[in-house]
Each structure stands twice: as structure tokens, then as C-alpha cells.
Design an enzyme around this catalytic site. Structure first.
Site, mmCIF file in Angstrom:
data_model
loop_
_atom_site.group_PDB
_atom_site.id
_atom_site.type_symbol
_atom_site.label_atom_id
_atom_site.label_comp_id
_atom_site.label_asym_id
_atom_site.label_seq_id
_atom_site.Cartn_x
_atom_site.Cartn_y
_atom_site.Cartn_z
ATOM 1 N N GLY A 74 4.733 -6.998 -1.043
ATOM 2 C CA GLY A 74 5.353 -5.955 -0.234
ATOM 3 C C GLY A 74 6.696 -5.630 -0.877
ATOM 4 N N ALA A 75 6.957 -4.332 -1.052
ATOM 5 C CA ALA A 75 8.085 -3.912 -1.882
ATOM 6 C C ALA A 75 9.436 -4.539 -1.480
ATOM 7 C CB ALA A 75 8.162 -2.394 -1.895
ATOM 8 N N GLN A 101 -5.213 -6.833 2.256
ATOM 9 C CA GLN A 101 -3.926 -6.965 2.961
ATOM 10 C C GLN A 101 -4.032 -6.456 4.397
ATOM 11 O OE1 GLN A 101 -4.296 -5.882 -0.147
ATOM 12 N NE2 GLN A 101 -2.536 -6.351 -1.450
ATOM 13 N N ASP A 139 5.813 1.819 -2.037
ATOM 14 C CA ASP A 139 6.386 0.928 -3.061
ATOM 15 C C ASP A 139 7.435 1.632 -3.906
ATOM 16 O OD1 ASP A 139 3.611 -0.279 -2.407
ATOM 17 O OD2 ASP A 139 4.789 -1.860 -3.351
HETATM 18 O O1 MRU Z 1 0.178 -5.221 -3.666
HETATM 19 P P1 MRU Z 1 1.036 -5.341 -2.428
HETATM 20 O O2 MRU Z 1 0.364 -6.097 -1.340
HETATM 21 O O3 MRU Z 1 2.416 -5.868 -2.750
HETATM 22 O O4 MRU Z 1 1.196 -3.846 -1.942
HETATM 23 C C1 MRU Z 1 2.057 -3.600 -0.863
HETATM 24 C C2 MRU Z 1 2.010 -2.221 -0.356
HETATM 25 O O5 MRU Z 1 1.374 -1.353 -0.896
HETATM 26 C C3 MRU Z 1 2.882 -1.928 0.848
HETATM 27 O O6 MRU Z 1 2.322 -0.897 1.605
HETATM 28 C C4 MRU Z 1 4.275 -1.501 0.375
HETATM 29 O O7 MRU Z 1 4.821 -2.480 -0.471
HETATM 30 C C5 MRU Z 1 5.197 -1.252 1.494
HETATM 31 S S1 MRU Z 1 5.744 -2.755 2.217
HETATM 32 C C6 MRU Z 1 6.881 -2.458 3.425
#
Ligand code: MRU
Length: 345
Positions: free
Chosen positions: A45-46, A194, A235
Site C-alpha cells: 500500500g503506497a 488484496q 499509488d
Molecule cells: O501491490 P499493492 O498491494 O501494494 O497495491 C496497493 C494498491 O494498489 C492500493 O490501492 C494503493 O497503494 C493505495 S493504498 C492507500
């Protein structure tokens, strides 16, 4: 629950690869463990990646096995290079590392002990900024929703993905507290689930009714008018509003537009990338083919085939109804709204 935290000089994170079966927290003062967790989605998550990266710099600089013949500033640079190579798409990672680099650059004469103090304080500030941003995004975003709404979300943009209450899920939980939310349709989010593993788990814990669907079911859910709004995280958001998020987000935006359902992106300003003029400048991570050819460790595709496994896709800004940041709710034209927002932050 904090997905990533700083406790007495080390990082504590919830290993998200084990959810929903097991809630295991990992305590580490080893930056390599943190880097591997980011690569392997133990920390994901970003905004959460950004916070872990900032504390990771502190761990790298003070590590007993660090090369102490190098100056602290060199050690900061090396750590930034190494942590910055873990995942390419979430700009929060690079924005957090940039803040850490600025601390080292602005304090050229500080002693090693003093610089470490300053770096730790900056990492904590990045964490606290995110906690505050999440809460404000929740408040602002909830104001967009009416009473009795059903929502749809993709991937996980909750507490697990941030230092605080989440982005898209902060909006949903804030609206739920106001009694507005009837149910939330959650895309399972192929291939690493996820949605089903993390978002369904978080929403259930919050007492919000969840309906899990496969990603491909979203089309008929939207056509049948079962959803009043789609809300997702991001992201990286380019200067024109094009937004990268988990692969499968773009088709949802197309569907939402086709069926006249508002499509909201919720993200802190640390997810805005002023350097990327549009979505084509956003680097899209490609994941290991095994994440698609195998399911729970079992091969589910023939050997020897080609695989294309981007982790993210880009939603063009014209499909986005509004972007909810902690500063403001941004609307078209996004280029001007984003420029204004970045000027005041
Ligand atoms: O590959 P991930 O699980 O890190 O991808 C995360 C996402 O795409 C989320 O939607 C994004 O990071 C927003 S988190 C507040």
C-alpha cells in the site's frame, strides 16, 4: 491496529502475506528485512511503503553492521538507493525518501548522533502526516456520499495500506459511522487477493457488511445499479490527474462511466507526482510470472507460456469524478486543481 510502526528504535509491521489466517507482527531493526517485506508485500500500500521506507533509512544508518567508515550522509544515500529499488510505482516511497535525503543535505555539519535524531524525527513526521491525512480524507470523502449507499472498492486502501485509517477505506468507514453505508462490494483483486484477504478482513472487523465478488463480476453489479459509487486508492497520481492503482482499477473506471456511477480516487498529497505530466510517465511494476501461473503455491497454467503481469494500471483522469486528498476534494480540470494543491502543501 498499525500496519507499520516505530517502537523503541525498531520497525514493527503486520505481515500482510499471512492475512486473513494469521495476524503476525514482525519486529525488526534490519533494513534488509524491511526491503524484503516491501518487495514481497508483507508491507504494502503506497503510504505504508513510504512510512516503512523512511524508518528503514534510520535503521540502515544506525545498523551495527553498517559501513561506519562512510559518512552518515553517504550511508543515507546508499540506504535511499537500496530502499528505492524495492518497488517502482508508489510515489510515496520516493517522496518519503526525498524528505529523508533533504534532512541529510540541510544539516551538513550535524554530528552523527544529531543527524540520526533528525532523521528519526523526520520519519515520525512522515508517519504522523499520513495518520492525519487519512482521517481528513475520510471526513472529506464521506461528505460526497448520500445516505443508504452501497459502494464498490478494489484492492486494499485501508489501514493496512497506510500509517493511519486508510484512504478509500477511511472514506468508507467514516461514512459508515455516519450511518450512510448499506454494504461494500469488494473485488477479490487478482492475482494476490488484496480485496478478499485484506479489505474484506478490515471491513468485517469494522462491522461493515461486505459482499465479496470476483473482479469480473463488477460489470454486472454496476449495470444492475447495485452500487452508488466506486471508491479506490492510488499509488501515483500524475500532474494531470491520471491515476495508477492496482491492476483492474482502470476497467472499473470505464464501467463506472458506462453506467453513470461516480468514480472517486482517495489519496494523500504524498501520492501526487508533479514530475509525471501524465499517466504514461508513471512506471508500472511488473510482478513475477509465478503470481499468475501459480495459485497458493500450485501451478494452474501450463509451463512454457508467456505471461504479462503488471501490478498496476492507469486510469485516465477523464474517467475520475473527483480526487479526495487531505487538503481538498479535487475536480476537473485536475491539472489546475493539482497544481493549486501542490502549491499550498
Ligand atoms: O501491490 P499493492 O498491494 O501494494 O497495491 C496497493 C494498491 O494498489 C492500493 O490501492 C494503493 O497503494 C493505495 S493504498 C492507500
Amino acid at each position: 491496529m498499525r500496519a507499520v510502526d516505530w517502537i523503541d528504535g525498531h520497525i514493527r509491521y503486520l505481515d500482510q502475506t499471512l492475512l486473513p489466517h494469521e495476524e503476525r507482527f514482525v519486529d525488526t531493526d534490519d533494513v534488509r528485512v524491511v526491503e524484503d517485506a516491501i518487495r514481497g508485500l508483507g508491507i504494502r500500500g503506497a503510504p505504508a511503503i513510504g512510512v516503512a521506507a523512511a524508518f528503514g533509512v534510520v535503521l540502515a544508518v544506525k545498523a551495527k553492521n553498517a559501513d561506519h567508515s562512510l559518512s552518515v550522509r553517504r550511508r543515507v544515500e546508499e540506504a535511499i538507493k537500496s530502499i528505492g529499488s524495492t518497488r517502482p510505482t508508489a510515489v510515496n516511497l520516493f517522496n518519503a525518501l526525498h524528505r529523508m535525503k533533504m534532512i541529510a543535505e540541510r544539516n551538513p555539519h550535524a554530528s552523527e548522533a544529531r543527524l540520526l535524531q533528525l532523521l528519526e524525527a523526520e520519519a515520525k513526521a512522515i508517519q504522523e502526516d499520513d495518520i492525519r491525512a487519512c482521517d481528513r480524507i475520510g471526513e472529506l470523502g464521506a461528505s460526497l456520499l448520500g445516505h443508504g449507499v452501497s459502494l464498490l472498492t478494489h484492492c486494499n486502501a485501508g489501514a493496512l495500506a497506510t500509517a493511519g485509517s486508510g484512504t478509500a477505506l477511511s472514506v468508507i468507514t467514516a461514512a459508515a459511522r455516519q450511518g450512510k453505508v448499506v454494504r461494500v462490494f469488494v473485488d477479490e483483486t487478482r492475482p494476490l487477493l488484496q480485496g478478499s484477504r485484506l479489505t474484506a478482513w478490515e471491513l468485517q472487523k469494522a462491522g461493515i457488511p461486505v459482499v465479496l465478488i470476483t473482479d469480473s463480476t463488477a460489470a454486472s453489479v454496476l449495470r444492475d445499479g447495485k452500487v452508488e459509487a466506486v471508491i479506490v486508492g492510488a499509488d501515483r497520481i500524475a500532474a494531470n490527474g491520471d491515476a495508477a492503482n492496482k491492476v483492474g482499477t482502470y476497467p472499473l473506471a470505464v464501467l463506472a462511466s458506462r453506467h453513470n456511477v461516480p468514480f472517486y480516487v482517495a489519496a494523500p498529497t504524498s501520492t501526487l507526482d508533479r514530475e509525471a505530466p501524465n499517466g504514461s510517465a508513471i512506471p508500472i511494476e511488473e510482478r513475477d510470472a509465478k503470481e499468475i501461473t501459480h495459485f497458493a503455491g500450485v501451478r494452474v497454467a501450463p509451463e512454457g507460456i508467456g505471461v504479462y503481469a503488471p501490478a498496476f494500471d492507469v486510469t485516465p483522469n477523464e474517467l475520475i469524478t473527483a480526487i479526495v486528498t487531505e487538503k481538498d476534494i479535487l475536480r476537473q480540470p485536475f491539472a489546475a486543481a493539482i497544481a493549486r494543491t501542490l502549491k499550498v502543501s
